[in-house]
Design a protein around this motif. Structure first.
Motif, mmCIF file in Angstrom:
data_model
loop_
_atom_site.group_PDB
_atom_site.id
_atom_site.type_symbol
_atom_site.label_atom_id
_atom_site.label_comp_id
_atom_site.label_asym_id
_atom_site.label_seq_id
_atom_site.Cartn_x
_atom_site.Cartn_y
_atom_site.Cartn_z
ATOM 1 N N GLY A 134 0.821 -1.201 0.000
ATOM 2 C CA GLY A 134 0.000 0.000 0.000
ATOM 3 C C GLY A 134 0.853 1.247 0.000
ATOM 4 O O GLY A 134 2.077 1.192 0.062
ATOM 5 N N ASN A 135 0.166 2.381 -0.078
ATOM 6 C CA ASN A 135 0.807 3.680 -0.057
ATOM 7 C C ASN A 135 -0.103 4.608 0.726
ATOM 8 O O ASN A 135 -1.320 4.599 0.535
ATOM 9 C CB ASN A 135 0.996 4.194 -1.486
ATOM 10 C CG ASN A 135 1.805 5.471 -1.530
ATOM 11 O OD1 ASN A 135 1.568 6.415 -0.779
ATOM 12 N ND2 ASN A 135 2.779 5.507 -2.422
ATOM 13 N N THR A 136 0.467 5.408 1.603
ATOM 14 C CA THR A 136 -0.352 6.317 2.399
ATOM 15 C C THR A 136 -1.133 7.302 1.536
ATOM 16 O O THR A 136 -2.153 7.820 1.968
ATOM 17 C CB THR A 136 0.510 7.090 3.410
ATOM 18 O OG1 THR A 136 1.579 7.731 2.724
ATOM 19 C CG2 THR A 136 1.057 6.161 4.474
ATOM 20 N N GLU A 137 -0.683 7.532 0.312
ATOM 21 C CA GLU A 137 -1.430 8.420 -0.594
ATOM 22 C C GLU A 137 -2.773 7.823 -0.994
ATOM 23 O O GLU A 137 -3.652 8.534 -1.468
ATOM 24 C CB GLU A 137 -0.601 8.731 -1.839
ATOM 25 C CG GLU A 137 0.598 9.615 -1.538
ATOM 26 C CD GLU A 137 1.424 9.919 -2.770
ATOM 27 O OE1 GLU A 137 1.137 9.380 -3.854
ATOM 28 O OE2 GLU A 137 2.369 10.709 -2.631
ATOM 29 N N MET A 138 -2.953 6.512 -0.781
ATOM 30 C CA MET A 138 -4.207 5.845 -1.136
ATOM 31 C C MET A 138 -5.244 5.942 -0.011
ATOM 32 O O MET A 138 -6.383 5.520 -0.187
ATOM 33 C CB MET A 138 -3.940 4.387 -1.463
ATOM 34 C CG MET A 138 -3.035 4.197 -2.669
ATOM 35 S SD MET A 138 -2.486 2.494 -2.897
ATOM 36 C CE MET A 138 -4.041 1.677 -3.202
ATOM 37 N N MET A 139 -4.867 6.497 1.133
ATOM 38 C CA MET A 139 -5.797 6.626 2.251
ATOM 39 C C MET A 139 -6.931 7.583 1.869
ATOM 40 O O MET A 139 -6.721 8.544 1.126
ATOM 41 C CB MET A 139 -5.064 7.130 3.498
ATOM 42 C CG MET A 139 -4.092 6.108 4.057
ATOM 43 S SD MET A 139 -3.020 6.700 5.400
ATOM 44 C CE MET A 139 -4.106 7.594 6.459
ATOM 45 N N LEU A 140 -8.124 7.315 2.377
ATOM 46 C CA LEU A 140 -9.271 8.174 2.088
ATOM 47 C C LEU A 140 -9.062 9.587 2.619
ATOM 48 O O LEU A 140 -9.486 10.558 2.005
ATOM 49 C CB LEU A 140 -10.549 7.587 2.691
ATOM 50 C CG LEU A 140 -10.998 6.256 2.100
ATOM 51 C CD1 LEU A 140 -12.227 5.740 2.835
ATOM 52 C CD2 LEU A 140 -11.287 6.388 0.616
ATOM 53 N N CYS A 141 -8.412 9.701 3.772
ATOM 54 C CA CYS A 141 -8.133 11.001 4.385
ATOM 55 C C CYS A 141 -6.623 11.113 4.610
ATOM 56 O O CYS A 141 -5.991 10.154 5.028
ATOM 57 C CB CYS A 141 -8.847 11.130 5.730
ATOM 58 S SG CYS A 141 -10.634 11.029 5.609
ATOM 59 N N PRO A 142 -6.064 12.298 4.366
ATOM 60 C CA PRO A 142 -4.626 12.482 4.609
ATOM 61 C C PRO A 142 -4.291 12.294 6.088
ATOM 62 O O PRO A 142 -5.127 12.522 6.964
ATOM 63 C CB PRO A 142 -4.371 13.926 4.180
ATOM 64 C CG PRO A 142 -5.569 14.350 3.394
ATOM 65 C CD PRO A 142 -6.700 13.483 3.827
ATOM 66 N N LEU A 143 -3.056 11.903 6.353
ATOM 67 C CA LEU A 143 -2.608 11.656 7.715
ATOM 68 C C LEU A 143 -2.890 12.846 8.627
ATOM 69 O O LEU A 143 -3.350 12.683 9.762
ATOM 70 C CB LEU A 143 -1.112 11.319 7.725
ATOM 71 C CG LEU A 143 -0.498 11.011 9.079
ATOM 72 C CD1 LEU A 143 -1.206 9.850 9.760
ATOM 73 C CD2 LEU A 143 0.989 10.725 8.923
ATOM 74 N N ARG A 144 -2.640 14.036 8.162
ATOM 75 C CA ARG A 144 -2.880 15.248 8.958
ATOM 76 C C ARG A 144 -4.346 15.297 9.424
ATOM 77 O O ARG A 144 -4.627 15.573 10.587
ATOM 78 C CB ARG A 144 -2.528 16.486 8.132
ATOM 79 C CG ARG A 144 -2.731 17.800 8.842
ATOM 80 C CD ARG A 144 -2.289 18.974 7.971
ATOM 81 N NE ARG A 144 -0.847 19.154 8.078
ATOM 82 C CZ ARG A 144 0.019 18.898 7.095
ATOM 83 N NH1 ARG A 144 -0.385 18.460 5.933
ATOM 84 N NH2 ARG A 144 1.307 19.099 7.278
ATOM 85 N N MET A 145 -5.279 14.994 8.527
ATOM 86 C CA MET A 145 -6.704 15.034 8.857
ATOM 87 C C MET A 145 -7.070 13.932 9.863
ATOM 88 O O MET A 145 -7.834 14.159 10.795
ATOM 89 C CB MET A 145 -7.544 14.883 7.583
ATOM 90 C CG MET A 145 -9.040 15.010 7.816
ATOM 91 S SD MET A 145 -10.022 14.748 6.301
ATOM 92 C CE MET A 145 -9.497 16.140 5.329
ATOM 93 N N VAL A 146 -6.502 12.736 9.672
ATOM 94 C CA VAL A 146 -6.758 11.616 10.590
ATOM 95 C C VAL A 146 -6.299 11.985 11.995
ATOM 96 O O VAL A 146 -7.035 11.802 12.971
ATOM 97 C CB VAL A 146 -6.050 10.328 10.108
ATOM 98 C CG1 VAL A 146 -6.128 9.237 11.152
ATOM 99 C CG2 VAL A 146 -6.648 9.845 8.787
ATOM 100 N N LEU A 147 -5.099 12.525 12.107
ATOM 101 C CA LEU A 147 -4.562 12.884 13.416
ATOM 102 C C LEU A 147 -5.389 13.986 14.080
ATOM 103 O O LEU A 147 -5.669 13.920 15.279
ATOM 104 C CB LEU A 147 -3.103 13.295 13.302
ATOM 105 C CG LEU A 147 -2.139 12.182 12.908
ATOM 106 C CD1 LEU A 147 -0.735 12.742 12.690
ATOM 107 C CD2 LEU A 147 -2.124 11.069 13.926
ATOM 108 N N CYS A 148 -5.785 14.993 13.322
ATOM 109 C CA CYS A 148 -6.609 16.075 13.879
ATOM 110 C C CYS A 148 -7.926 15.522 14.418
ATOM 111 O O CYS A 148 -8.363 15.902 15.513
ATOM 112 C CB CYS A 148 -6.877 17.150 12.829
ATOM 113 S SG CYS A 148 -5.463 18.218 12.500
ATOM 114 N N GLU A 149 -8.557 14.639 13.682
ATOM 115 C CA GLU A 149 -9.814 14.039 14.130
ATOM 116 C C GLU A 149 -9.611 13.226 15.403
ATOM 117 O O GLU A 149 -10.425 13.281 16.335
ATOM 118 C CB GLU A 149 -10.419 13.163 13.032
ATOM 119 C CG GLU A 149 -11.714 12.496 13.407
ATOM 120 C CD GLU A 149 -12.848 13.449 13.735
ATOM 121 O OE1 GLU A 149 -13.703 13.073 14.572
ATOM 122 O OE2 GLU A 149 -12.878 14.565 13.183
ATOM 123 N N LEU A 150 -8.530 12.470 15.475
ATOM 124 C CA LEU A 150 -8.242 11.690 16.684
ATOM 125 C C LEU A 150 -8.009 12.595 17.890
ATOM 126 O O LEU A 150 -8.490 12.311 18.994
ATOM 127 C CB LEU A 150 -7.032 10.782 16.463
ATOM 128 C CG LEU A 150 -7.264 9.591 15.532
ATOM 129 C CD1 LEU A 150 -5.948 8.905 15.223
ATOM 130 C CD2 LEU A 150 -8.259 8.627 16.136
#
Length: 138
Positions: free
Chosen positions: A76-92
């Motif tokens: 896999g590649n993190t670019e394939m994530m539905l939400c960017p890492l920055r957005m995931v972390l902010c939500e958490l």
């Protein structure tokens, strides 16, 4: 986190891991409409590599892979994530809070499958870190 501070500046390091599930227990719980905690939260259910310091990484775009007995099973590649890492972390942070030392597992590429006693699992994160595990019965 202070106002204007970039959430990625709070990341200490990156690694790669396996978030294991006991499928037969998961299926029974799903049939009953119950939470899957017992299928996910068992000893050794999260196998994790060493970490590479975040300040040694120039991007949040990572390739990662899993080999089982030498055969590529997941890539896999993190670019394939539905939400960017920055957005995931902010939500958490907003929903649950994150503290120093917390681990965040994100995403699972296709290729989920059964592992068996004696299988050798090899994880790699973009040539930065590798981990090797042998499946054992407890």
């Amino acid at each position: 986190m202070g106002e204007g501070e970039d959430i990625l500046g709070c990341v200490a390091g990156y690694g790669v891991g396996l978030d294991l599930t006991v499928r037969d227990i998961q299926c029974r719980l799903k049939e009953k409409g119950l939470p899957w905690l017992k299928a996910k939260g068992f000893r050794h259910s999260a196998c994790v590599s060493d970490f590479v310091a975040a300040n040694k990484v120039s991007s949040q775009s990572f390739l990662f892979s899993l080999r089982q007995n030498g055969i590529l099973k997941q890539r896999g590649n993190t670019e394939m994530m539905l939400c960017p890492l920055r957005m995931v972390l902010c939500e958490l942070v907003l929903s649950y809070g994150l503290k120093k030392g917390d681990l965040v597992f994100t995403g699972t590429p296709s290729g989920v499958g059964k592992i068996s006693e004696g299988d050798r699992l090899e994880l790699e994160l973009d040539g930065l870190v590798e981990a090797f595990f042998t499946v054992a019965r407890k």
